[in-house]
Design an enzyme around this catalytic site. Structure first.
Site, PDB file in Angstrom:
ATOM      1  N   ASP A 161     -16.325  -9.339  -3.823  1.00 10.35           N
ATOM      2  CA  ASP A 161     -16.757  -7.999  -4.205  1.00 10.35           C
ATOM      3  C   ASP A 161     -16.802  -7.048  -3.010  1.00 10.35           C
ATOM      4  OD1 ASP A 161     -17.042  -9.374  -6.507  1.00 10.35           O
ATOM      5  OD2 ASP A 161     -19.174  -8.979  -6.807  1.00 10.35           O
ATOM      6  N   HIS A 195      -9.178  -3.880   2.903  1.00 10.31           N
ATOM      7  CA  HIS A 195      -8.372  -2.726   2.482  1.00 10.31           C
ATOM      8  C   HIS A 195      -8.987  -1.403   2.924  1.00 10.31           C
ATOM      9  CE1 HIS A 195      -6.838  -5.808  -0.348  1.00 10.31           C
ATOM     10  NE2 HIS A 195      -5.714  -5.150  -0.213  1.00 10.31           N
ATOM     11  N   HIS A 226       5.258  -4.366   1.192  1.00 10.98           N
ATOM     12  CA  HIS A 226       3.896  -4.737   1.606  1.00 10.98           C
ATOM     13  C   HIS A 226       3.604  -6.177   1.193  1.00 10.98           C
ATOM     14  CE1 HIS A 226      -0.577  -3.883   2.015  1.00 10.98           C
ATOM     15  NE2 HIS A 226      -0.600  -4.925   1.194  1.00 10.98           N
ATOM     16  N   GLU A 227       3.914  -6.507  -0.051  1.00  7.24           N
ATOM     17  CA  GLU A 227       3.618  -7.863  -0.534  1.00  7.24           C
ATOM     18  C   GLU A 227       4.481  -8.904   0.163  1.00  7.24           C
ATOM     19  OE1 GLU A 227       1.002  -8.258  -2.029  1.00  7.24           O
ATOM     20  OE2 GLU A 227       0.668  -6.185  -2.583  1.00  7.24           O
ATOM     21  N   GLU A 282      -3.764  -6.657   6.418  1.00  4.10           N
ATOM     22  CA  GLU A 282      -3.428  -5.574   5.494  1.00  4.10           C
ATOM     23  C   GLU A 282      -2.617  -4.479   6.192  1.00  4.10           C
ATOM     24  OE1 GLU A 282      -3.519  -4.717   2.306  1.00  4.10           O
ATOM     25  OE2 GLU A 282      -3.969  -6.814   1.998  1.00  4.10           O
ATOM     26  N   TYR A 287      -7.907 -13.806   6.213  1.00  2.00           N
ATOM     27  CA  TYR A 287      -8.018 -12.664   5.315  1.00  2.00           C
ATOM     28  C   TYR A 287      -9.467 -12.244   5.116  1.00  2.00           C
ATOM     29  CZ  TYR A 287      -6.081  -9.608   1.690  1.00  2.00           C
ATOM     30  OH  TYR A 287      -5.655  -8.522   0.957  1.00  2.00           O
ATOM     31  N   HIS A 304       3.159  -9.791   3.497  1.00  2.06           N
ATOM     32  CA  HIS A 304       2.043 -10.745   3.507  1.00  2.06           C
ATOM     33  C   HIS A 304       2.584 -12.170   3.692  1.00  2.06           C
ATOM     34  CE1 HIS A 304      -1.571  -8.494   2.984  1.00  2.06           C
ATOM     35  NE2 HIS A 304      -1.201  -7.926   1.853  1.00  2.06           N
TER      36      HIS A 304
END
Lengths: 100, 401
Positions: B263, B270, B164-165, B188, B179, B168
């Site tokens: 926040d 996600h 997954h990383e 994502e 993003y 990216h």
């Protein structure tokens, strides 16, 4: 001095993350002194201005709210990918305490 | 072990070693690569490394660094390189192997040479931070935490998280999807798709056999948690008093609206990734077989054809177009139906129940798109023409007699 650490984002952004709270009055004097020193170091440091996610993906953000004994409030925010030395030291100290 | 490598270096000319890098056998490639690296080091030719390995297919070099629970990447120590054997640190080995498997997947399945398509080095950092419940891509490298041991364990334990990383990085070097908002959720989702595909590929699983979970191997017995996410059933990975309920939607009707702030997870990147995740799962099941074949190829080509602000609708239309152009009617139909089931309709691919001929829905096979009807009509016409040709051939043969 009251400290509250909140975290957001990351791979597990959807999970509930209650804030971690620390009261200097609950600490032994040596620890309370150390906490004040760490907070002062963060205050003296110029934290990066966060204008957006940049190129970091899945990074977490951290907010440390500080309430002084005279009621003065301040908040310091940093994200992965732009972590400062002083903030990292304070974060680690809080994490270590919260872990028990 | 290293002594043997050095002897080989002394007697094997570099040009032969470079040819061996293109061998179909993995152990031969790795041995050649290690030999070249050690040779270069012995001669003090550091500059040779970049020139020698840049652009050589499948040799993106891995380096794993140990942060030692520090948040500072700059103070991390090198823990393992391509020329080293196994480390005594399992996190180091898991990161090293996971990056290697992901590198192999992109090269062998999608024909992509590392993150940038040109053999970019793969740098992984382990033991980041104290009790760090996360992994991330910082624009240059992949960083993994140890977990707090309560909610999550070592993030290098899940191959799909490592992939997954790394994905990216691939996205950054291709579509570079912004993003936030839908493009961020798509960013994502792309990482989840290829994260899961790398795991499925390494296990030899079909779409039906796969668990379609992201991060199933980093959970702990302490908390009731299946994984970080479920692509098959977004919103069901966890539901308990400690973590709350998995907030991922599986349909546009349940799209999550959050602030475009840190926040707010940059407007829920996600969260809403659950929608395209479910679409990919449905497409893979609809097409059948190994999901890294047609479905993975369609999604990868669609990523390459996308741009910074591609949203769900545009991406869906791209997958539909590529499925039709590079595959066939059945794949295109499966893709259209997958998107329709998550609430995204593709122009020209409406359901059979409302097609232009006014035909009824095919209840025995569930709802079908107009594209499926078009394909079926075309197939019928071809069959009819073939029958006519066959009949004509028979008539001609009879006339000759």
């Amino acid at each position: 001095m009251n400290i509250e650490l909140t975290k957001h984002g990351g791979l597990a952004a959807g999970i509930r993350r209650p804030p971690v709270c620390v009261k200097s009055s609950d600490l032994p004097e040596a620890d309370a002194t150390e906490l004040r020193r760490l907070v002062a170091a963060v205050r003296d440091e110029s934290l990066p201005i966060n204008a957006g996610p940049g190129q970091v993906r899945d990074g977490m953000s951290y907010a440390i709210a500080v309430e002084e004994s005279d009621g003065t409030k301040s908040e310091y925010r940093v994200s992965d990918g732009q972590m400062s030395d002083a903030f990292a030291e304070l974060l680690t100290w809080i994490e270590r305490r919260s872990k028990g | 072990m290293k002594a043997n490598c050095r002897c080989v270096n002394c007697i094997t000319p570099p040009h032969i070693l470079k040819r061996l890098l293109e061998s179909s056998r993995r152990e031969v490639r790795e041995a050649a690569m290690n030999s070249l690296l050690v040779t270069a080091r012995l001669r003090g030719e550091r500059a040779v490394r970049a020139k020698t390995f840049a652009g050589v297919a499948g040799v993106a070099r891995r380096t794993i660094y140990d942060c030692g629970t520090s948040y500072r990447l700059s103070s991390a120590n090198v823990a393992r390189t391509e020329s080293d054997g196994q480390s005594s640190d399992s996190s180091v080995n898991l990161a090293f192997d996971g990056l290697g498997t992901t590198r192999e997947f992109f090269r062998e399945v999608l024909g992509r040479d590392s993150i940038d398509g040109a053999g970019m080095r793969l740098n992984g950092y382990v033991h980041y931070g104290l009790n760090y419940n996360n992994a991330f891509w910082d624009g240059q490298e992949m960083v993994f935490g140890d977990g707090d041991g309560v909610i999550f364990s070592d993030f290098t334990k899940s191959l799909d998280v490592i992939a997954h990383e790394l994905t990216h990085g691939v996205t950054e070097f291709t579509a570079n999807l912004e993003y936030h908002k839908q493009s961020g959720a798509l960013n994502e989702s792309i990482s989840d798709v290829f994260g899961s595909l790398v795991k499925q590929w390494s296990l030899g699983q079909t779409a039906e056999e796969a668990d379609w979970l992201i991060g199933a191997d980093i959970t702990t017995p302490e908390i009731e948690l299946d994984a970080l996410r479920s692509m098959k059933a977004p919103g069901t990975a966890y539901d308990n008093d400690v973590l709350g309920k998995d907030p991922q939607p599986d349909h546009m009707d349940r799209f999550v609206h959050l602030p475009d702030t840190e926040d707010g997870d940059w407007a829920g990147v996600h969260y809403n990734s659950g929608i395209p995740n479910k679409a990919f799962y449905l497409a893979a099941i609809g097409i059948g077989g190994f999901a890294w074949n047609a479905p993975g190829d369609i999604w990868y080509k669609s990523l390459l054809a996308s741009h910074e602000r591609t949203d769900f609708q545009e991406f869906a239309e791209t997958t539909y177009r590529i499925a039709g152009a590079d595959y066939g009617c059945s794949e295109q139909t499966a893709v259209a139906d997958a998107w329709r089931q998550v609430g995204i309709r593709i122009a020209g691919a409406t359901s059979r129940g409302r097609n232009r001929k006014g035909g009824d829905r095919d209840e025995s096979h569930g709802p079908r798109s107009e594209s499926a009807n078009d394909c079926a009509t075309l197939a019928d016409q071809i069959k009819a023409i073939a029958n006519q040709v066959e009949k004509l051939a028979r008539d001609v043969k009879a006339l000759k007699k």
